[in-house]
Each structure stands twice: as C-alpha cells, then as structure tokens.
Design a protein around this motif. Sequence first.
Motif, PDB file in Angstrom:
ATOM      1  N   ASP A  44       0.850  -1.189   0.000  1.00 51.18           N
ATOM      2  CA  ASP A  44       0.000   0.000   0.000  1.00 51.18           C
ATOM      3  C   ASP A  44       0.886   1.241   0.000  1.00 51.18           C
ATOM      4  N   PRO A  49      -3.786   5.005  -3.697  1.00 45.12           N
ATOM      5  CA  PRO A  49      -4.010   3.745  -4.409  1.00 45.12           C
ATOM      6  C   PRO A  49      -3.406   3.686  -5.802  1.00 45.12           C
ATOM      7  N   ASP A  52      -0.194   1.842  -5.601  1.00 43.28           N
ATOM      8  CA  ASP A  52      -0.135   0.549  -4.906  1.00 43.28           C
ATOM      9  C   ASP A  52       0.474  -0.531  -5.798  1.00 43.28           C
ATOM     10  N   THR A 117       1.594   2.859   6.014  1.00 46.29           N
ATOM     11  CA  THR A 117       0.809   1.930   5.210  1.00 46.29           C
ATOM     12  C   THR A 117       1.385   0.527   5.346  1.00 46.29           C
TER      13      THR A 117
END
Length: 265
Positions: A44, A49, A52, A117
């Motif tokens: 992450d 996102p 990612d 993350t």
Amino acid sequence: MKRSAAISGLGVAAVMWGSAGAIPAAASTVTLDNQNREVSVQIDARTGPMDDVDVTINAADFGLFSETVDEMLVVGDPPPQVSNGLAVQNSLQAVAGPDFVFNASGNVSYDSVETDTLTFADSEYAVTFTVDMAPNYSLTGTGTYIDGAGGAGGYRVALLAGTDTFSPDPLDTVFSSFGFADMGPDFDGMVEVVPFANAGVLAPGTYTIVGDAGVSGGINGGNPVTGSYAFELRLFNTVPEPTAGLVLAGLAAVFAGRRRLEVEG
C-alpha cells in the motif's frame, strides 16, 4: 516488477511411474482433487491507491510450481517510502519410487521505512487428495518465524481431513505445526526454527495438505520480517490414479532433468 522461476530445495527423488519395478498389488491409489497454490505481494503506497503494488501468481494445474514475486516500491517526497515484499514457492506432487510425495517450500519477507501503510507477502500451498485404501504416511519438515518481529508473520503446515484449509473441529486435524511472531518464546527478534515430524496411517477418505507463510506490517526501520515452511508428505506404497499418474510421472522426469542441467551448468 521482477519475477523469476528458480527451482531449489525440493529434493524429490522422482522417477517415471513403474520404472523402479512393479507396483505391489496392494498399493493404495491417490486421486488429486483440487489445488490452490500462489505467491503474492501487496504494498500500500503512502501516496495513494494509484501507486499501490498488487502482484499474485497462481499455479495453473497440479504440475511443478516454482515462482517468485519480488517487489519494491519507492514513492513520495524525501524522505521517500521504501517498501519491499518477497514471496517464493517451489512445490510438486510426484511419484517417488513406490510412494507418492507432496513436496513444498515457501518463504516470505517484507521491510518498510517512512510509512504507516502496510506491506503483505504470502506463499500459500493447498492440495486436496483422496486415498482409496489406508496408506502409511510420514510428514516431515521445518517452519521459521521471527520471535517478536516488528510486524506480523509466521508459518503453518497442516494435514486436515476433508477439503477445508482451516477447520474449527479439532477432529479434522491429523497434524499441525505453526509459529507466529507474537508467540515468543523470548521476543528477542531472532529467527525461530521449528522442526516437525509425524507419521501414521490415513484412513480411506479425502484430505488437504496445507503450507502457508505470511508476513505483513508497516514501518519497521528496514529490518526484514520473515517466515518460511518446507515439508514432505509421503504416502507409502501409493500410486496416482492411472490417468493422472502418467502425467505426473512425466512432470517428475522433466523436473529431474532441469535439476541435472542446473548442477551441470
């Protein structure tokens, strides 16, 4: 993104079906019913996102599965997030003389700096099979985990009655070995090596052999969190269901040939 397919550590003395001599008339027959083998890494990103990382490689069939997912993510303004995830598996089901062998090894690791993350790495093995008689078996191997690691991680190897990879019923567990970071015993950050061995007789029926290593967590100062498993489940005096046996024997011969090429090269 980097992927490779290196064969190592299996050590299956596999031979062509029947080449070691006649199979005894009383041999049990094993049928391979289902398989779910994969390696995966998910990272992450601190930046959102769109950055990612999510990579999974699955085994297509019961044949040799030898895959590595090795991913690094570097994103963000200085100081950047630097996260690494690794997942490896080498596994094969094959004839080994008069026996049938399930052989697998997997290892995982992650490290991460400058981010809250999460990074995940998993090596998962599950094969369901059915035996028509009552073969003797042995299950031997080792598992590793980091004692008190700065992140979650560990391993599990289990032989279960039925088709599930987890079962709440202890009567379904033929054998299980596992270790996780928060188990101790010393919480010293060192690698714990857990050998295991089990043997007995399997009643006719359906079973699932499971191997799993997984790690996950956030920032850990770049100190890798690791886990691994390696096992051999051997069904003595057992042959594959005839149609599958010819295919698996051929795969075993290919595997043995590739091993010889590696040694000679």
